[in-house]
Scaffold this active site. Structure first.
Site: not given
Ligand code: UT7
Length: 330
Positions: A113, A257, A287
């Site tokens: 990420c 993020h 995500n």
């Protein structure tokens, strides 16, 4: 003084929209649970014939067009992904060939990420030192083919989505661009969010035993990840601001993020910032790991949320654990 600025952005998500209700037909979950715990309403999943670079290509094309550059102007490719087309070589090489880049370097980075912010940091160093004028940084992920769509995997599989974002970083002598980047890791937490197999510890590397035990699925201790994320995000955002003597109230937008809407809201609370200072599009895309920040950045620009002179912070946290921030003067 030479700095790197973002001269173009682009993003692409695959056509197929997957609703929470559709996931609820595959596993014991519900729209209510997913919405309340994560903020996610839909995500996009790739078609069977699509691979990671198929998502990246349209994002790169848009970023080049926005930067008014062509393939021949790019000096280096940085490809951040935790879901590459193949185990080896890296997706950057496949992209180089597909898009007809010259024989420039293509570097894959696997920082999950945080991969995009790490990629921006690497590009920034090359540009500041005069090695390169235009560097492509891509975050692209195709997670949907590696999600355990059963009750067993429901805590992980409802979160993730596919997509790609790309930026061109270009050299400028003007007083703008990437002011600083801040990168961190703490590997003692690696197993709180990891993909165990295929592993160099097993012989042969790909084996039925691992698959039977489900070690090829992404595994996550969600609570542990959450607990660290809400500490590290504010910490690294403050670190970036302090390094440049900028106060939080001078910042126009933070692009975190997109891990979980609850994480972003808690980060805003801990920073003492209004929650809309943190950009959110997780509701629509879930995500998307390394792709989430460049997708959000491209959307925020399209929505006119960023203007010349604005201070913008990119901030990431994820598997590793790794976390990172970049402060940009737009
Ligand atoms: O990209 C960076 C990496 N990832 C993250 O940042 C994720 C960070 N963590 C999270 O976002 C959250 O921990 C989750 C969204 C993954 C989970 O939310 P939570 O509020 O921490 O839930 P939980 O894991 O504590 O689970 C609560 C309950 C459990 O049931 P019991 O034990 O209370 O009966 C779970 O079994 O919710 C259950 N549960 C589900 N129920 C319906 C877990 N997943 C699901 C599901 N649908 N998909």
């Amino acid at each position: 003084m030479t700095r790197a600025y973002i001269s173009g952005t682009g993003f692409y998500v695959p056509e197929r929209v997957v609703t929470n209700a559709e996931l609820a037909t595959l596993m014991n979950t519900s729209d209510e649970w997913i919405t309340a715990r994560t903020g996610i309403k839909t995500r996009h999943f790739a078609a069977p014939e699509e691979g990671t670079i198929d998502l990246a290509v349209p994002a790169v094309e848009q970023a080049l067009e926005a930067a008014a550059l062509t393939v021949g102007d790019i000096d280096f490719i940085i490809f951040a992904t935790s879901s590459p087309d193949h185990y080896a070589p890296g997706s950057g090489c496949f992209l180089q060939d597909r898009m007809g880049f010259g024989e420039i370097g293509a570097l894959d980075i696997r920082v999950q990420c945080s991969g995009f912010v790490y990629g921006v940091s690497i590009a920034d160093q090359y540009i500041r030192t005069g090695s390169f004028r235009n560097v492509l940084v891509i975050g692209a992920e195709l997670q949907s083919t590696n999600l355990n769509m059963t009750d067993e995997g429901r805590d992980v599989s409802v979160i993730f989505g596919d997509g790609a974002g790309a930026v061109v970083l270009s050299a400028t002598e003007e007083d703008r661009g990437i002011l600083s980047t801040h990168l961190h890791s703490e590997g003692k937490h690696a197993k709180h969010l990891w993909l165990e197999a295929a592993s160099s510890y097993t012989q042969p590397r790909f084996n039925k035993e691992d698959i039977d035990a489900g070690r090829h699925w992404l595994q996550m201790d969600g609570r542990e990840v959450f607990r660290h994320a809400v500490v590290r995000f504010p910490e690294v955002i403050r670190e970036a601001l302090e390094a440049n003597d900028i106060a939080l109230d001078q910042v126009q937008l933070i692009i975190p993020h997109q891990a979980n809407l609850r994480i972003s809201n808690e980060v805003a609370r801990r920073l003492g910032a209004p929650s809309d200072l943190l950009y959110s599009n997780i509701q629509r895309y879930g995500n998307t790991t390394a792709a989430s920040i460049p997708i959000a950045l491209a959307e925020a620009l399209r929505e006119d949320k960023i203007a010349p002179g604005d201070y913008v912070v990119l901030a990431a946290f994820g598997s590793g654990f790794t976390w990172a921030a970049a402060l940009i003067k737009w």
